[in-house]
Design a protein around this motif. Structure first.
Motif, short mmCIF file in Angstrom:
data_model
loop_
_atom_site.label_atom_id
_atom_site.label_comp_id
_atom_site.label_asym_id
_atom_site.label_seq_id
_atom_site.Cartn_x
_atom_site.Cartn_y
_atom_site.Cartn_z
N TYR A 292 9.10 -3.78 -0.62
CA TYR A 292 9.83 -2.56 -0.94
C TYR A 292 10.32 -2.56 -2.39
CZ TYR A 292 9.88 -1.26 4.00
OH TYR A 292 9.51 -0.88 5.26
N GLU A 293 10.44 -3.75 -2.99
CA GLU A 293 10.84 -3.82 -4.39
C GLU A 293 9.68 -3.52 -5.34
OE1 GLU A 293 11.41 -6.15 -2.17
OE2 GLU A 293 13.57 -5.88 -1.82
N ASP A 294 8.47 -3.67 -4.85
CA ASP A 294 7.30 -3.37 -5.67
C ASP A 294 7.20 -1.86 -5.90
OD1 ASP A 294 4.21 -2.73 -5.90
OD2 ASP A 294 4.47 -4.82 -6.46
N PRO A 295 6.87 -1.42 -7.11
CA PRO A 295 6.76 0.02 -7.36
C PRO A 295 5.78 0.71 -6.41
CG PRO A 295 6.75 -1.17 -9.43
CD PRO A 295 6.69 -2.20 -8.35
N LEU A 296 4.68 0.06 -6.11
CA LEU A 296 3.71 0.65 -5.18
C LEU A 296 4.29 0.76 -3.78
CD1 LEU A 296 0.85 1.68 -4.65
CD2 LEU A 296 0.14 -0.71 -4.29
N LEU A 346 3.44 8.67 11.02
CA LEU A 346 3.84 8.57 9.62
C LEU A 346 4.83 7.44 9.39
CD1 LEU A 346 4.17 12.38 8.88
CD2 LEU A 346 2.49 10.83 7.86
N LEU A 347 5.76 7.27 10.32
CA LEU A 347 6.75 6.19 10.18
C LEU A 347 6.15 4.82 10.47
CD1 LEU A 347 9.90 7.85 11.82
CD2 LEU A 347 9.40 7.54 9.37
N ALA A 348 5.03 4.77 11.22
CA ALA A 348 4.39 3.47 11.51
C ALA A 348 3.90 2.79 10.25
CB ALA A 348 3.24 3.67 12.49
N SER A 349 3.65 3.57 9.21
CA SER A 349 3.18 2.96 7.96
C SER A 349 4.23 2.06 7.32
CB SER A 349 2.77 4.06 6.97
OG SER A 349 3.87 4.90 6.67
N LEU A 350 5.51 2.27 7.65
CA LEU A 350 6.57 1.44 7.08
C LEU A 350 6.50 0.00 7.59
CD1 LEU A 350 9.58 3.93 7.30
CD2 LEU A 350 8.12 3.44 5.32
N ILE A 351 5.85 -0.21 8.75
CA ILE A 351 5.74 -1.57 9.29
C ILE A 351 4.85 -2.42 8.38
CG2 ILE A 351 5.18 -2.94 11.33
CD1 ILE A 351 5.46 -0.47 13.01
N PHE A 352 3.96 -1.78 7.66
CA PHE A 352 3.02 -2.50 6.81
C PHE A 352 3.66 -2.97 5.50
CE2 PHE A 352 0.46 -0.12 9.69
CZ PHE A 352 -0.69 -0.85 9.88
N ILE A 353 4.83 -2.43 5.15
CA ILE A 353 5.50 -2.78 3.89
C ILE A 353 6.53 -3.85 4.17
CG2 ILE A 353 6.77 -1.89 1.92
CD1 ILE A 353 5.72 0.87 2.59
N GLY A 354 6.65 -4.81 3.28
CA GLY A 354 7.63 -5.88 3.44
C GLY A 354 6.95 -7.24 3.58
N HIS A 355 7.78 -8.28 3.66
CA HIS A 355 7.27 -9.65 3.77
C HIS A 355 6.52 -9.84 5.07
CE1 HIS A 355 7.18 -14.02 4.05
NE2 HIS A 355 7.57 -14.08 2.80
N PRO A 356 5.24 -10.24 5.01
CA PRO A 356 4.48 -10.43 6.25
C PRO A 356 5.07 -11.56 7.09
CG PRO A 356 3.03 -10.35 4.33
CD PRO A 356 4.42 -10.47 3.81
N ARG A 357 5.30 -11.26 8.36
CA ARG A 357 5.77 -12.24 9.33
C ARG A 357 4.90 -12.14 10.57
NH1 ARG A 357 10.58 -14.04 7.34
NH2 ARG A 357 11.68 -12.65 5.93
N ASN A 358 4.95 -13.18 11.37
CA ASN A 358 4.12 -13.18 12.57
C ASN A 358 4.46 -12.00 13.48
OD1 ASN A 358 2.63 -15.47 11.89
ND2 ASN A 358 4.11 -16.86 12.80
#
Length: 561
Positions: A292-296, A346-358
């Protein structure tokens, strides 16, 4: 000059003396208390002492010890005789050894000195016996002489101290002389420094570098190599056909370093590190993932949240105008349900952003697949509802019994349960997990491994099948009366949906890291927005901007026309 040694011992006496013999400095070592030898070299350790003695350039007629104040003349004479005999014995021994080797090789040297003295072997034995007798008679006096020599300490006329150290070596100042060629072609010597071993540490050596003139009249130290030493970050590559000192310096490869100059090989950095720009130090790789800190990541998250408000706004408009003909047409409940599912997609795309965890890796792809399967199933249910509604108006049609919300929701459940089964099997057999990819230069990629690529593409393939069926049915019903012309928009929405996901697959395969995640998020947002705009924007246009078309009378007039 003479050198003193340790204190005397009666049984085993060692002594050292440096005497001047024809201008040659010589070290003499002897041992006391020997038994009579039976052959040449029988003295214990005598061969070792003799190996340290230089051979005579000529046979001196007498040996001078020098001025030794307080030393008996007989002792000086015996010491000179003793030294000369050692040198002579060494010389004869070398000739005998050489003659023996020549015999073994079958060669008779014509100029061998031993042939001039046929009694050379006997001479060596006689010298040996005389040497032992001389030392047995005067060994004590010789050791007393060395004991006094050890304590010698005086100053020269130049004010320099002269004495012997604990090893019997003379400690004296030495001048450093530089021979220089004058313009007239004459060599002259110039003192450019000195060495004083007995002074304080750091002051024992002095050299005036500015006064030193090297060969060719240069004042700088001449270079004795073909190539300069390679700097840090470079390695040596020897030039073909040239001496080893001739080489080229080439930079280390990416991921390798040379932290010292003159390296022949570069060292590979560990997996978690990478070489810096100068290739002389390993630095930690930076960790890459779509955060989330990344500009992209921030941009995609903001777009996802903004787009998710669109179906919510459309849902509010439909609820407000729920009694109008446009909202009632084509199953109002399915429209409400589809708007809710589009919001979740549309909100499901937010799961893909952030530190990958199991945890997020396991649920993000199945959540995306299930939400989209429900969404496409709802579109398929709307398409089937349009077809049934048109067919049911014909006299005697049995499709009237299938018309209603129950049939639509039954279609949604039946189509979605297959996708749910695929996702459950995927998680059970080979669930996705978080992995670290260290194969990339300068960075370590944190990403989700899909576990089973076959199950992932099987999930996408089933979505494609549902979308294709919806497209075919909507295209088949495109010529229905205008009051039921929603199939035209459904057809276009399915074309957009299929086009997005067909272009997604090659883009997804060709990218890695955070850009691969960004491609999937873009596909989710664009396909969801395409469905929303193609299906609901015409209705919102009529409800908000053309209320005159949102009347029953207008619809009846369209049917009559």
């Amino acid at each position: 000059m003479e050198k003193g040694s340790t204190t005397p011992q009666m049984d085993n006496v060692q002594m050292r003396a440096v005497i001047a013999s024809n201008g040659t400095a010589t070290t003499v070592t002897a041992n006391n208390g020997f038994s009579s030898p039976s052959r040449l070299g029988g003295l214990p350790n005598l061969n070792g002492w003799l190996n340290n003695l230089p051979s005579l350039k000529s046979e001196p007629e007498e040996v001078h010890i020098g001025r030794l104040t307080g030393v008996n003349t007989t002792i000086k004479s015996n010491l000179g005789r003793f030294t000369y005999m050692l040198l002579k014995l060494r010389k004869l021994q070398l000739e005998v050894n050489y003659f023996t080797e020549c015999i073994h090789e079958g060669v008779v040297p014509k100029c061998l000195r031993l042939w001039q003295y046929p009694t050379g072997l006997q001479d060596a034995s006689d010298f040996h016996q005389e040497l032992l007798a001389l030392f047995n008679r005067h060994g004590t006096e010789l050791m007393e002489l060395l004991y006094h020599l050890k304590k010698v300490h005086f100053q020269t006329s130049d004010g320099e101290d002269l004495f012997f150290d604990e090893n019997g070596d003379v400690v004296v100042r030495s001048d450093i002389v530089n021979w220089q060629l004058t313009p007239d072609g004459v060599m002259k010597s110039l003192t450019v420094g000195w060495s004083k071993p007995y002074t304080l540490h750091g002051q024992q050596l002095f050299v005036n570098n500015s006064a030193v003139v090297w060969s060719g009249g240069h004042f700088e130290v001449p270079k004795s190599v073909c190539s300069e030493a390679c700097n840090a970050g470079y390695r040596r590559v020897i030039r073909q056909g040239e001496p080893p000192c001739c080489f080229d310096c080439i930079p280390c490869s990416d991921g390798e370093i040379a932290n010292k100059s003159g390296k022949c090989i570069c060292i590979k950095c560990p997996d978690d590190y990478w070489s810096n720009t100068e290739k002389d130090f390993c630095i930690s790789k930076y960790i890459e993932f779509l955060s989330y800190e990344d500009p992209l990541g921030t941009s995609l998250a903001a777009i996802a949240v903004a787009l998710s408000l669109m179906p919510v706004g459309v849902l509010c408009i439909f609820i407000k105008h729920h009694d109008t003909p446009v909202v009632k047409a084509n199953n109002r409940e399915i429209s409400y349900f589809l708007l809710v599912i589009l919001t979740l997609c549309l909100l499901a795309s937010l799961i893909f952003i952030g530190h990958p965890r199991n945890e997020t890796c396991i649920f993000r792809q199945p959540a995306f697949g299930i939400f989209f399967s429900i969404c496409v199933s709802a579109v398929l249910a709307k398409t089937i509802t349009v077809v049934i509604a048109f067919r049911a108006t014909k006299p005697g049609s049995r499709l009237k019994n299938l018309f209603g919300s129950k049939t639509s929701f039954f279609t949604i459940v039946c189509c979605s349960v297959v996708e749910i089964i695929i996702c459950i099997a995927w998680i059970s057999v080979s669930p996705p997990f978080q992995e670290t990819d260290k194969t990339y230069p300068q960075k370590t990629i944190l990403q989700c491994n899909e576990g089973s690529a076959a199950m992932f593409y099987c999930m996408l393939g089933y979505l494609g099948i549902l979308a294709t069926i919806s497209l075919l049915i909507a295209f088949h019903a495109r010529n229905l009366p205008d009051s039921f012309n929603e199939t035209k928009f459904i057809t276009f929405s399915m074309i957009v949906f299929i086009s997005v996901w067909l272009s997604f697959i090659p883009a997804y395969i060709s990218t890695k890291g955070k850009y691969m995640v960004a491609v999937e998020i873009f596909a989710i947002l664009s396909s969801s927005t395409g469905l929303l705009l193609c299906i609901f924007s015409p209705k919102c246009y009529i409800i908000l901007l053309r209320p005159d078309m949102n009347t029953r009378r207008y619809l009846v007039r369209q049917n009559v026309a």
